[in-house]
Design an enzyme around this catalytic site. Structure first.
Site, PDB file in Angstrom:
ATOM      1  N   LYS A  83       0.853  -1.198   0.000  1.00 31.92           N
ATOM      2  CA  LYS A  83       0.000   0.000   0.000  1.00 31.92           C
ATOM      3  C   LYS A  83       0.881   1.236   0.000  1.00 31.92           C
ATOM      4  O   LYS A  83       1.732   1.404   0.893  1.00 31.92           O
ATOM      5  CB  LYS A  83      -0.862   0.028   1.251  1.00 31.92           C
ATOM      6  CG  LYS A  83      -2.228  -0.569   1.087  1.00 31.92           C
ATOM      7  CD  LYS A  83      -2.993  -0.290   2.357  1.00 31.92           C
ATOM      8  CE  LYS A  83      -4.436  -0.628   2.235  1.00 31.92           C
ATOM      9  NZ  LYS A  83      -5.121  -0.432   3.506  1.00 31.92           N
TER      10      LYS A  83
HETATM   11  C1  E4P Z   1      -8.401   0.169   3.337  1.00 30.90           C
HETATM   12  O1  E4P Z   1      -7.544  -0.426   2.743  1.00 30.90           O
HETATM   13  C2  E4P Z   1      -8.268   0.744   4.680  1.00 30.90           C
HETATM   14  O2  E4P Z   1      -7.525  -0.144   5.471  1.00 30.90           O
HETATM   15  C3  E4P Z   1      -9.586   0.900   5.358  1.00 30.90           C
HETATM   16  O3  E4P Z   1     -10.649   0.488   4.528  1.00 30.90           O
HETATM   17  C4  E4P Z   1      -9.793   2.192   6.042  1.00 30.90           C
HETATM   18  O4  E4P Z   1     -11.059   2.153   6.653  1.00 30.90           O
HETATM   19  P1  E4P Z   1     -11.497   3.183   7.788  1.00 30.90           P
HETATM   20  O5  E4P Z   1     -11.824   4.478   7.129  1.00 30.90           O
HETATM   21  O6  E4P Z   1     -12.711   2.555   8.393  1.00 30.90           O
HETATM   22  O7  E4P Z   1     -10.349   3.304   8.754  1.00 30.90           O
END
Ligand code: E4P
Length: 214
Positions: A83
């Site tokens: 990521k």
């Molecule tokens: C995605 O890859 C993220 O880890 C995640 O969906 C973030 O979600 P949140 O906004 O609930 O923290």
């Protein structure tokens, strides 16, 4: 449509796998920190449970630092996806890592222009954060619709991975739009199954069965 689980918790990942609902896992530094474990050991365990892609995030905000961290993370397992946040330093890192065969999931995407840049840099996945947009009275699913239209217009192969999912309607709308992947917290799976008429119907069937089974 592929289902990824958005968690760093191995028990949740195993449970999703047993239900046949595990196509991949997304983690982030906040999710991993909840587990109070050494991150490499934790990611190794997650990659052993999950056969599909497992996203692990870099924390450097410089191109060289991102690439260095990504190469180290990629050694954990063949199914690690890196990521990278969609900032200027990240764009060169996306290009470089993908050219080395390391798949990138571009994270923290909040606009169609960011998604265009990610696709042009050759990212394997783009993660629009729908819930965080909804949280600030914007329309998260509109962003997903726009990205899908743009990618279809130009034949970009970057997969649209709907992230920051909060509830069932995010899943329904993403499916109607034809999003490639949705990543959701484990508890959202329970919400997808829940329907009061199912509960009422089951209760009645079981009560009636009691009358005839003797
Ligand atoms: C995605 O890859 C993220 O880890 C995640 O969906 C973030 O979600 P949140 O906004 O609930 O923290």
């Amino acid at each position: 449509m592929k289902f990824f689980i958005d968690t760093g918790n191995p028990d949740e990942i195993r449970a999703a796998k047993e239900m046949g609902l595990l196509d991949g896992v997304t983690t982030n530094p906040s999710l991993l920190s909840k587990e109070n474990r050494q991150y490499r050991e934790l990611l190794t365990e997650i990659c052993e449970i999950c056969d599909g892609p497992v996203s692990a995030e870099v924390t450097s905000v410089e191109t060289d630092g991102m690439i260095k961290e990504a190469r180290e993370l990629a050694k954990i397992a063949d199914n690690i996806v890196i990521k990278v946040p969609i900032i200027k330093a990240g764009v060169t890192a996306i290009k470089k890592l993908e050219s080395e065969g390391i798949k990138v999931n571009v994270t923290l995407c909040f606009s169609p222009t960011q998604a265009i840049i990610a696709a042009k840099a050759g990212a394997s996945f783009i993660s629009p954060f729908v819930g965080r947009l909804d949280d600030i009275s914007s329309d998260g699913m509109r962003l997903v619709r726009e990205i899908i239209t743009i990618y279809d217009n130009y034949g970009f192969e970057t997969e649209v991975l709907v992230a920051s999912v909060r509830h069932s309607m995010h899943v329904v709308e993403a499916a109607l739009m034809g999003a490639d992947i949705i990543t959701m917290p484990f508890n959202v799976i329970g919400k997808l199954l829940k329907h009061p008429l199912t509960d009422i119907g089951l209760e009645k069937f079981l009560a009636d069965w009691e009358k005839v089974k003797k």
